[in-house]
Design an enzyme around this catalytic site. Sequence first.
Site, short mmCIF file in Angstrom:
data_model
loop_
_atom_site.label_atom_id
_atom_site.label_comp_id
_atom_site.label_asym_id
_atom_site.label_seq_id
_atom_site.Cartn_x
_atom_site.Cartn_y
_atom_site.Cartn_z
N ARG A 7 -8.97 14.75 -0.37
CA ARG A 7 -8.12 14.27 -1.46
C ARG A 7 -8.33 15.08 -2.73
O ARG A 7 -7.36 15.43 -3.43
CB ARG A 7 -8.40 12.78 -1.71
CG ARG A 7 -7.83 11.86 -0.64
CD ARG A 7 -8.17 10.42 -0.88
NE ARG A 7 -9.58 10.14 -0.64
CZ ARG A 7 -10.15 8.95 -0.81
NH1 ARG A 7 -9.43 7.93 -1.25
NH2 ARG A 7 -11.43 8.77 -0.56
N ASN A 25 -5.85 8.10 1.34
CA ASN A 25 -6.07 7.86 2.76
C ASN A 25 -5.27 6.63 3.14
O ASN A 25 -5.24 5.65 2.42
CB ASN A 25 -7.55 7.59 3.04
CG ASN A 25 -8.40 8.83 2.86
OD1 ASN A 25 -7.93 9.94 3.05
ND2 ASN A 25 -9.66 8.63 2.51
#
EC number: 6.2.-.-
Length: 773
Positions: A7, A25
């Site tokens: 990320r 996620n």
Amino acid sequence: MQGVGFRAFTHRLASSLGLSGDVRNADGHVVVRAAGPVPALRELARRLAHDAPPGARVGSVVVAELPDHVLWERGFRVVDSTASTASTASAAGTPGVEGAAVPRGSREVPPDLATCEDCLVELFDRNDRRYRYPFLNCAVCGPRASIIEALPYDRARTTMRHFPMCQECAEEYHDPTSRRCRAEPVACPSCGPQLTWTARDARSPSHLAGAALGAAERVVAEGGVVAVKGVGGYQLVCDATDETAVRRLRRIKGQPHRPFPVMVRDLAAARSLAALDGPSAALLHSPARPVVLLPGRVPGRVGDSVAPGMAELGVQLPHSPTHHLLLADLDRPLVVTSGNRAGDPMIIEDEHARTVLGPVVDGVLAHDRVIRSRYEDSVRRVVAGRVTTLRRGRGNAPLSLRLPVRVPSPVLAVGARLAHTAALAQGDHVVLTPPGGDLSNPACVAAFQDTIATFLRLHAIEPEVVAHDLCPEYVSTRYAGEFAARRRIGVQHHHAHVVATAAEHRVNGPFLGVVYDGTGLGEDGTLWGGEILLADYARYRRLARFGTAPLPGGEAAAHRPAWSALGYLFGAERLGNHISPSIAPDLLERRPAEEVAGVRSMIASGVNCPRSSSAARLFDAVACLLGLCDEVGYDGEAVLRLEAAAGARDEPPALGWRLARQDELWVYDPVPTLWDVLVAATDCPLDLVAARFHTTVAEVTTALVTRCAEATGVRTVCLGGAVFQNRRLTASVLGRLTREGLEVLVGERVPAHDGGISYGQAVVAAARLAQGG
């Protein structure tokens, strides 16, 4: 892609391209929503896969257009995980993913990863606030699978939820430009876990933090044995150069012979212990930091009892900050092995460690971070230039593997008995549990059931099909019979072995499977273990086998090579000449007369003496006849001792052997080989006889496989079974069959022994379900 800094990587990439949006996620995927110029969006999609972090595995990038009404704030953000990719807006006003064709797939549990180079610099930097902190980590290293309690993978769903972050750690955690952005185990001395030291017989810890580490190091330096709470469980540690300490460690574990791994500070130290080539060095230094079995062991560098009678030495590098500190401070090789008694599961609970290990070691170096799932170290080696896996543990498990056949319904494969694993298959992926030991041990059975329950919960899957071994006496088979599933699929043991190898390499079409193993129930009611199969993922046909002999005591013969030898002497299958027991006077004289008479009577009456074509039991018999071992302390010991006895000799001429034709099968008659073993042993060096036996089995294998290849036209060969843990045999068979123009495959990411059975079962079940069978 979770737990590897994906990320933060996406944030940096999207920001550099001037895009707005967010990343999170979601249900096993990384979901990226972005807005901006089309060329920048295309570049984002390309580089998400091409420039992904080292620990990431990007299977595919699915691109869909978002609705026009989605309103974007300027800039790019990292947002919290979600349990689903459903198209609903969050309470915080984050736009949904309407129109995004993101499939629901298997959830990934990220593996524990070794301390990265950047964190190591901080660990030994006196000016860093995490100087010598045993629990430092970042987004690309540290504990993952061992601390996860639920998915998606966020701190609140790990055992780190018990440690509120201090302000400095929280800032790093939320800063997309930081190495620690969304590093779930992030911690420092002010807010994270701490070490404790409890001396033997003490009721409570006497030292904390750095003082605890120092106390443990003093004990090891003085020849003591300590229990250390590692990443995936408790370990036992001692000075590998101190023979007295190593022998004591053996008594503590109840393992008189099983080789111990040695942990060293760096690659230079590893080279001082054994031969280290480029591929092995790369394995040692990989993020999984496995134990790597190295040949060319240098005498005198570690205690003789570390790996008694073995040709190889298991070596590993430190994988956690605690291990790095121990190796740096003590500056010597250490034995670092799982903290448990022989046959029991690795201990992960603190109270269990204090009760079981505390009274027998000199102290316990523990910490207050809970271990949720046990993960022993992975064990790997390089054979003939190919990386192979002997134990798929910490750092490698539970990474998913691809299925060559998509499974229409979720499948749970429950494995066999030894080196036990289970597998959970959904769609085109399968995930294997870490190995759980021998299921003849009640403690391992409890751990096996807990592990399966944990995996089903983490992956949010209710299996509709359970695949299992054909042997009705296996605990795993009985468990499958009790499991609430729509149907059950029995898979022959050795078919599962070779399918595991074929599936890993995504073989298309039929293949020849060479399976040299201990024992597994065959379709004819005998115990197989030396077979050539013509197989695909769904079915198989037996083409060749080894000659059979009775196994006195059945499975018990695996721990008594003398009984296997007596089985051949008194009852080898009559395929030509027979062998006379009188040619083995040494064996008959050194075993108690009543034992020999009892075994002979068992064979004559056929009581508890199943016949077997097992290649492993033939190796056992030869090891016994050469005086290497009459009894063994662990499965496969005789095979390894026979390999070690052959030393570093080049391939000498083979012993006698012959093939017979029986019931439309090619059959290797081992009687001429055993006869020559005994004759040669009277006037030849032991290492020469052992090496000649290996040559013989390699020649026999080549003869059988080439005949089967000519008869079937199949040119792909898959090796499987526990005997292919023998480096010398595997290398010889690979070389010979390759020179015959055959494509030869070995298990590289999946163990050749029973640790890979569950993967093979899952593939067979998937193939049969896909065919409607």
